[in-house]
Design a protein around this motif. Sequence first.
Motif, PDB file in Angstrom:
ATOM      1  N   ILE A  62       4.429 -66.436 -32.937  1.00 10.15           N
ATOM      2  CA  ILE A  62       3.459 -67.045 -32.025  1.00 10.15           C
ATOM      3  C   ILE A  62       4.003 -68.390 -31.549  1.00 10.15           C
ATOM      4  CG2 ILE A  62       1.096 -67.893 -31.739  1.00 10.15           C
ATOM      5  CD1 ILE A  62       0.326 -66.178 -34.171  1.00 10.15           C
ATOM      6  N   TYR A  63       4.183 -68.541 -30.252  1.00 11.70           N
ATOM      7  CA  TYR A  63       4.536 -69.838 -29.681  1.00 11.70           C
ATOM      8  C   TYR A  63       3.249 -70.653 -29.576  1.00 11.70           C
ATOM      9  CZ  TYR A  63       9.383 -68.881 -28.288  1.00 11.70           C
ATOM     10  OH  TYR A  63      10.732 -68.627 -28.286  1.00 11.70           O
ATOM     11  N   ALA A  64       3.083 -71.602 -30.493  1.00 15.50           N
ATOM     12  CA  ALA A  64       1.831 -72.360 -30.542  1.00 15.50           C
ATOM     13  C   ALA A  64       1.832 -73.562 -29.620  1.00 15.50           C
ATOM     14  CB  ALA A  64       1.544 -72.806 -31.975  1.00 15.50           C
ATOM     15  N   TYR A  65       3.015 -74.123 -29.368  1.00 17.93           N
ATOM     16  CA  TYR A  65       3.071 -75.367 -28.570  1.00 17.93           C
ATOM     17  C   TYR A  65       4.428 -75.471 -27.881  1.00 17.93           C
ATOM     18  CZ  TYR A  65       3.474 -80.413 -27.574  1.00 17.93           C
ATOM     19  OH  TYR A  65       3.662 -81.631 -26.968  1.00 17.93           O
ATOM     20  N   ASP A  66       4.402 -75.951 -26.654  1.00 15.79           N
ATOM     21  CA  ASP A  66       5.625 -76.234 -25.889  1.00 15.79           C
ATOM     22  C   ASP A  66       5.365 -77.489 -25.076  1.00 15.79           C
ATOM     23  OD1 ASP A  66       7.818 -76.371 -24.228  1.00 15.79           O
ATOM     24  OD2 ASP A  66       7.830 -74.247 -23.723  1.00 15.79           O
ATOM     25  N   SER A  67       6.066 -78.577 -25.409  1.00 15.42           N
ATOM     26  CA  SER A  67       5.793 -79.861 -24.744  1.00 15.42           C
ATOM     27  C   SER A  67       6.076 -79.819 -23.254  1.00 15.42           C
ATOM     28  CB  SER A  67       6.628 -80.975 -25.398  1.00 15.42           C
ATOM     29  OG  SER A  67       8.024 -80.720 -25.243  1.00 15.42           O
ATOM     30  N   LYS A 106      -3.779 -79.897 -26.853  1.00 16.63           N
ATOM     31  CA  LYS A 106      -3.791 -78.515 -27.325  1.00 16.63           C
ATOM     32  C   LYS A 106      -3.602 -78.486 -28.834  1.00 16.63           C
ATOM     33  CE  LYS A 106      -1.630 -74.002 -26.786  1.00 16.63           C
ATOM     34  NZ  LYS A 106      -0.608 -73.194 -26.090  1.00 16.63           N
ATOM     35  N   ILE A 107      -2.731 -79.342 -29.340  1.00 18.07           N
ATOM     36  CA  ILE A 107      -2.525 -79.421 -30.786  1.00 18.07           C
ATOM     37  C   ILE A 107      -3.803 -79.891 -31.474  1.00 18.07           C
ATOM     38  CG2 ILE A 107      -1.305 -80.689 -32.599  1.00 18.07           C
ATOM     39  CD1 ILE A 107       1.204 -80.548 -30.923  1.00 18.07           C
ATOM     40  N   VAL A 128       9.925 -80.192 -27.310  1.00 18.16           N
ATOM     41  CA  VAL A 128       9.608 -79.617 -28.614  1.00 18.16           C
ATOM     42  C   VAL A 128       8.779 -78.351 -28.452  1.00 18.16           C
ATOM     43  CG1 VAL A 128       8.432 -79.965 -30.821  1.00 18.16           C
ATOM     44  CG2 VAL A 128       9.695 -81.850 -29.781  1.00 18.16           C
ATOM     45  N   GLN A 129       9.196 -77.315 -29.164  1.00 15.73           N
ATOM     46  CA  GLN A 129       8.402 -76.096 -29.282  1.00 15.73           C
ATOM     47  C   GLN A 129       8.057 -75.883 -30.751  1.00 15.73           C
ATOM     48  OE1 GLN A 129      10.778 -72.933 -27.629  1.00 15.73           O
ATOM     49  NE2 GLN A 129      10.043 -73.271 -25.532  1.00 15.73           N
ATOM     50  N   ILE A 130       6.855 -75.368 -30.999  1.00  9.76           N
ATOM     51  CA  ILE A 130       6.435 -75.038 -32.357  1.00  9.76           C
ATOM     52  C   ILE A 130       5.985 -73.581 -32.371  1.00  9.76           C
ATOM     53  CG2 ILE A 130       4.836 -75.533 -34.242  1.00  9.76           C
ATOM     54  CD1 ILE A 130       4.574 -78.378 -33.168  1.00  9.76           C
TER      55      ILE A 130
END
Length: 691
Positions: A553-558, A565-566, A533-535
């Motif tokens: 902005i790439y906020a998260y990448d599992s 981080k979240i 998952v990417q957010i």
Amino acid sequence: MSIINKIINGKYKYNQASSFWMDDFDTDFKRESGIDYTKLAATQRAIGNFVNIVTGKQIPVVFQSSDNSYTDGERVVIGTKLDGDNFDPAVGLALHEGSHIALTDFTMFRHPNGGYTNGLSSTKMGERVTKRVIDTDMILTDSEYGIIKDLLNWVEDRRIDFHIYKTAPGYRMYYEAMYNKYFNDKVVDKALKLDEKTQETLDDYLFHIINFTNPNRNLDALKHLRAIWNVIDLKNIARLKSTQDALDVAIDVYAVVHKAIKESEQQKKSQIQTSSSSQGEGELSGEMDGERVNTSGEMEDGIDDIDDKIPATEFQSQLSPKDQRSLDKAIEKQRSFIKGDTKKTGKLSKSQASTVNAIREAGTETVQVATGGGETDIVDTIVIKKFTPGIIAAMPGLFDCQSGQYINGKSDFDADIAKNSWRPQSIKRVADAVTRGIVLGKQLGKKLQLRNADRTLKSTRLQSGKIDRRLIAQLGYDNVNVFHRIVTDRYKNYFIHISIDASGSMDGEKFRNSITSAVAVAQAASMTTGIRVQISLRGTHTFDNNGERAVTIYAYDSAKDKMNKIRTMFRYLDCFGCTPEGIAFKSIEKYIKADAKGDECIFVNYSDGEPTSVKGTSYSYHGVEFTRRVVNGFRESGINVVSYFIKDAYLYESTINNFRKMYGSDAQFINPESMTDVSKTLNQKFLEIAK
């Protein structure tokens, strides 16, 4: 500007090594309002990648914050003036200095015990010079050690250049551009052709040695020049395997130079003595003949200037005064290059350097998107690949206005919450939305955990397959069906990219509900296997009053980040600017395809409105139509689409129609806080893909 447009406009240069790839970004960093830090950081990262590829080591490349750019054995320092014809030479110099870091033994210039020392005589180099005796009667001065070091630098350059030319021939054009700018000069060619610098002096010897690589070299210009050429033996430079080998050659070269200068000085002394003796006899004769009496009737004193008594052998230059001045500057430039004191143009202040480093570390790139037909109406977009504390400090306009206070430690978030301060309230509301998302995600994750289990079916008593050992005994009873087959079913791997509209109209509950929903999906995926998952968040922002640009902005990448981080960073996310939609989608399309790595890909969109234009789009730009084309392009390339309209009030019919026009049958109108709706639509998409 694309290669096609450059050719049309006559700006494409085929002789530039960077011409083949530099269209991904331009190097026009200067703006009326200041510096484009994003492009500067992207260029720094590109040059750094080159250095790392060529050297095979992770060597930092940083912009200078002083007047000089030099290799200190740990990092490469470059100037900021990299536009136009300056780029290839800058890359070449960075590769050159990076190669020195990788291949040169810098401990040679330290004390044998490893410490630093001011004088070269007390270094490992000085120790080597002493062991490799040049002249038993010679006592080297500090300046002579410096000359040997310069010769070492030149020989080491030849050794390293040969290594790079052999191991990385694709980067040769950058080296050639570097030498053309910093080393080669037409006036040097002219001086060599006209046999300039032919006096038996140290400066003239160094001039010819430094220019041994020039095809106009003349090995007979000085008495011992050919002997020095043979000592260096450029054609067999590959024999030198280390800095010490290069130092030994430099010492031997200086031995020849020292001998030549010594012979020249002895010859001059002999000429002076001969001239003085002859002049003395003439004066004695004159005194006797009365010819040495001046007009006042007094005898002359004798030798006014001993140099006047040496036979005239002074060299008459064929260069004009202007060329001579140019030659002096060129020689100084060459000497500075060899010493590692090459002058670079452009530097950053401490705060500017910090900003550029933060942008670079966040993987920030400028991506060009063609919003018209073909390669027309090009707009610059910003893609931030990593959500870091540094990027919050570097680009505060993209995040909650109080984020910087907590990121840099000036304020304590928990302490402010405890005393019910106004400062963290907006951040706390987003943090609460994150917490709700984690709770909902855990509920969904329990349902998804069945993906972790493989389903195995064993079929036996078959006529083909693998032999079932338990049935072997039945072969004696004419039973030939003793084979079995095992089939294991595993769920497909999925790549889910969630893009959240972070425009100003999403501010408030709609934005927080979207965060809750996205975090829930990320949390659920973290509890199972095979789902990445990417957010990302998208909006627009005006940088340095230079026009509004789309920002993602790439906020998260599992695949790279933990759920922590979240928990700790998402609280600082906020809305910014307008709705770029298709422009933002197009800017990250290539990254989505690359990150999917062949897995089933689902693009999930959270939005509440229609696209707006940004700087660079034409008057005729139609955001809805452009977004529709981009989304259709996603589907054609194998990217599945789910688009949620975030509603909180009455919707106009035109808004609904435009949303459906952009996303077609994949448009969904839901309450994002209800994970039942989200999980239901995502599950439907999973089933569609599985068919």
